[in-house]
Design a protein around this motif. Sequence first.
Motif, PDB file in Angstrom:
ATOM      1  N   ARG A 131      13.150  30.430   5.439  1.00 52.77           N
ATOM      2  CA  ARG A 131      13.037  29.030   5.049  1.00 52.77           C
ATOM      3  C   ARG A 131      13.300  28.833   3.557  1.00 52.77           C
ATOM      4  N   GLU A 132      14.176  27.901   3.249  1.00 50.82           N
ATOM      5  CA  GLU A 132      14.476  27.570   1.848  1.00 50.82           C
ATOM      6  C   GLU A 132      13.972  26.179   1.489  1.00 50.82           C
ATOM      7  N   LYS A 133      13.977  25.288   2.471  1.00 52.71           N
ATOM      8  CA  LYS A 133      13.495  23.922   2.238  1.00 52.71           C
ATOM      9  C   LYS A 133      12.174  23.767   2.977  1.00 52.71           C
ATOM     10  N   THR A 134      11.188  23.179   2.318  1.00 54.11           N
ATOM     11  CA  THR A 134       9.917  22.933   2.991  1.00 54.11           C
ATOM     12  C   THR A 134      10.113  21.813   3.995  1.00 54.11           C
ATOM     13  N   ILE A 135       9.807  22.133   5.242  1.00 46.97           N
ATOM     14  CA  ILE A 135       9.963  21.144   6.301  1.00 46.97           C
ATOM     15  C   ILE A 135       8.646  21.113   7.056  1.00 46.97           C
ATOM     16  N   SER A 136       8.077  19.947   7.259  1.00 46.89           N
ATOM     17  CA  SER A 136       6.884  19.953   8.102  1.00 46.89           C
ATOM     18  C   SER A 136       7.307  19.560   9.515  1.00 46.89           C
ATOM     19  N   ILE A 137       7.129  20.503  10.422  1.00 51.35           N
ATOM     20  CA  ILE A 137       7.509  20.284  11.816  1.00 51.35           C
ATOM     21  C   ILE A 137       6.292  19.714  12.539  1.00 51.35           C
ATOM     22  N   ASP A 138       6.399  18.466  12.977  1.00 52.03           N
ATOM     23  CA  ASP A 138       5.260  17.787  13.583  1.00 52.03           C
ATOM     24  C   ASP A 138       4.965  18.314  14.980  1.00 52.03           C
ATOM     25  N   TYR A 139       5.996  18.633  15.720  1.00 50.10           N
ATOM     26  CA  TYR A 139       5.846  19.160  17.083  1.00 50.10           C
ATOM     27  C   TYR A 139       6.690  20.423  17.174  1.00 50.10           C
ATOM     28  N   CYS A 140       6.005  21.564  17.263  1.00 53.47           N
ATOM     29  CA  CYS A 140       6.728  22.839  17.244  1.00 53.47           C
ATOM     30  C   CYS A 140       6.459  23.610  18.529  1.00 53.47           C
ATOM     31  N   GLY A 141       7.505  24.124  19.147  1.00 49.91           N
ATOM     32  CA  GLY A 141       7.357  24.904  20.369  1.00 49.91           C
ATOM     33  C   GLY A 141       6.880  26.318  20.092  1.00 49.91           C
ATOM     34  N   PHE A 142       7.740  27.119  19.512  1.00 45.62           N
ATOM     35  CA  PHE A 142       7.438  28.532  19.268  1.00 45.62           C
ATOM     36  C   PHE A 142       7.734  28.899  17.820  1.00 45.62           C
ATOM     37  N   LYS A 143       6.897  29.779  17.282  1.00 47.49           N
ATOM     38  CA  LYS A 143       7.183  30.354  15.965  1.00 47.49           C
ATOM     39  C   LYS A 143       7.723  31.761  16.180  1.00 47.49           C
ATOM     40  N   VAL A 144       8.875  32.026  15.595  1.00 50.23           N
ATOM     41  CA  VAL A 144       9.509  33.332  15.753  1.00 50.23           C
ATOM     42  C   VAL A 144       9.775  33.871  14.354  1.00 50.23           C
ATOM     43  N   ASN A 145       9.477  35.145  14.131  1.00 50.65           N
ATOM     44  CA  ASN A 145       9.626  35.675  12.775  1.00 50.65           C
ATOM     45  C   ASN A 145      11.052  35.981  12.384  1.00 50.65           C
ATOM     46  N   GLU A 146      11.784  36.609  13.282  1.00 54.49           N
ATOM     47  CA  GLU A 146      13.106  37.080  12.866  1.00 54.49           C
ATOM     48  C   GLU A 146      14.029  37.218  14.067  1.00 54.49           C
ATOM     49  N   GLY A 147      15.263  37.551  13.789  1.00 53.19           N
ATOM     50  CA  GLY A 147      16.234  37.816  14.842  1.00 53.19           C
ATOM     51  C   GLY A 147      17.156  36.632  15.069  1.00 53.19           C
ATOM     52  N   PHE A 148      18.319  36.914  15.616  1.00 54.62           N
ATOM     53  CA  PHE A 148      19.241  35.844  15.951  1.00 54.62           C
ATOM     54  C   PHE A 148      19.105  35.544  17.435  1.00 54.62           C
ATOM     55  N   LEU A 149      18.757  34.302  17.755  1.00 51.25           N
ATOM     56  CA  LEU A 149      18.410  33.942  19.124  1.00 51.25           C
ATOM     57  C   LEU A 149      19.548  33.207  19.816  1.00 51.25           C
ATOM     58  N   VAL A 150      19.701  33.489  21.093  1.00 51.73           N
ATOM     59  CA  VAL A 150      20.699  32.785  21.911  1.00 51.73           C
ATOM     60  C   VAL A 150      20.068  32.402  23.248  1.00 51.73           C
ATOM     61  N   GLY A 151      20.721  31.479  23.922  1.00 52.92           N
ATOM     62  CA  GLY A 151      20.262  31.048  25.244  1.00 52.92           C
ATOM     63  C   GLY A 151      19.495  29.743  25.179  1.00 52.92           C
ATOM     64  N   PHE A 152      19.326  29.102  26.322  1.00 51.46           N
ATOM     65  CA  PHE A 152      18.669  27.795  26.427  1.00 51.46           C
ATOM     66  C   PHE A 152      19.275  26.825  25.399  1.00 51.46           C
ATOM     67  N   GLY A 153      20.590  26.844  25.294  1.00 46.81           N
ATOM     68  CA  GLY A 153      21.292  25.931  24.383  1.00 46.81           C
ATOM     69  C   GLY A 153      21.737  26.585  23.089  1.00 46.81           C
ATOM     70  N   LEU A 154      21.031  27.650  22.681  1.00 45.85           N
ATOM     71  CA  LEU A 154      21.376  28.305  21.408  1.00 45.85           C
ATOM     72  C   LEU A 154      22.597  29.196  21.582  1.00 45.85           C
ATOM     73  N   ASP A 155      23.477  29.173  20.604  1.00 46.53           N
ATOM     74  CA  ASP A 155      24.724  29.929  20.740  1.00 46.53           C
ATOM     75  C   ASP A 155      24.933  30.923  19.619  1.00 46.53           C
ATOM     76  N   TYR A 156      25.817  31.860  19.905  1.00 46.34           N
ATOM     77  CA  TYR A 156      26.439  32.656  18.852  1.00 46.34           C
ATOM     78  C   TYR A 156      27.929  32.447  19.054  1.00 46.34           C
ATOM     79  N   ASP A 157      28.581  31.770  18.112  1.00 53.07           N
ATOM     80  CA  ASP A 157      30.007  31.522  18.230  1.00 53.07           C
ATOM     81  C   ASP A 157      30.336  30.783  19.530  1.00 53.07           C
ATOM     82  N   GLU A 158      29.484  29.817  19.897  1.00 57.85           N
ATOM     83  CA  GLU A 158      29.642  28.987  21.109  1.00 57.85           C
ATOM     84  C   GLU A 158      29.406  29.753  22.415  1.00 57.85           C
ATOM     85  N   LYS A 159      28.993  31.011  22.327  1.00 61.09           N
ATOM     86  CA  LYS A 159      28.711  31.768  23.548  1.00 61.09           C
ATOM     87  C   LYS A 159      27.206  31.778  23.826  1.00 61.09           C
ATOM     88  N   TYR A 160      26.848  32.087  25.051  1.00 60.10           N
ATOM     89  CA  TYR A 160      25.464  32.322  25.506  1.00 60.10           C
ATOM     90  C   TYR A 160      24.592  31.074  25.637  1.00 60.10           C
TER      91      TYR A 160
END
Length: 170
Positions: A131-160
């Motif tokens: 995180r570089e900009k302070t953002i207050s997320i009012d409704y947050c699903g999951f907190k994840v520490n690291e890693g590049f995530l794909v699936g359920f809409g998330l892509d890598y280069d439009e895949k997955y």
Amino acid sequence: MRRDVLIPHDEIIGKIEELSLKISSDYSNKEPVLIGILNGVIFFFTELVRRLTVPTRMDFIRAASYGSSMTSSGAIRLLKDVELALKGEDVILIEDIVDTGLTLAHIVEHLESKGPASLKICALIDKAERREKTISIDYCGFKVNEGFLVGFGLDYDEKYRYLPDICVLK
Ligand code: IMP
Ligand code: MG
């Protein structure tokens, strides 16, 4: 590339049910305008919005950051603006994943300039490590520490995007 399941589909849906209950209760006498940030948000957006028990209107915005696929360069350009008038409206901005926060900060500033009565943020995943900009997320699903995530809409280069679970790409 290898993909390891991090959050199974059922768990994602369970969390979205919780978020929708909270949002429905917070906006019980309101008619919020929901704004999805394309493209990654598509599945999250539809699963969330159809569970809300308050009347809503919806619109979409699309931004791109210059730079490589796995990192955000910080320079954001708007590819599609919202079309509904937001002046005096209760707006909920819906995002798939917040990483550096640069994209969201840029979009929030842009939407604030349209004069909404309120502007809240709902994100499926909060990846706070970079995180570089302070953002207050009012409704947050999951907190994840690291890693590049794909699936359920998330892509890598439009895949997955089509994968039902959220996976870590290795
Ligand atoms: P930010 O500007 O660094 O917060 O990045 C926001 C955008 O980068 C998100 O809306 C995603 O489109 C993308 N992004 C960031 N992290 C990931 C990830 O782990 N998987 C897929 N897309 C990501
Ligand atoms: Mg996105």
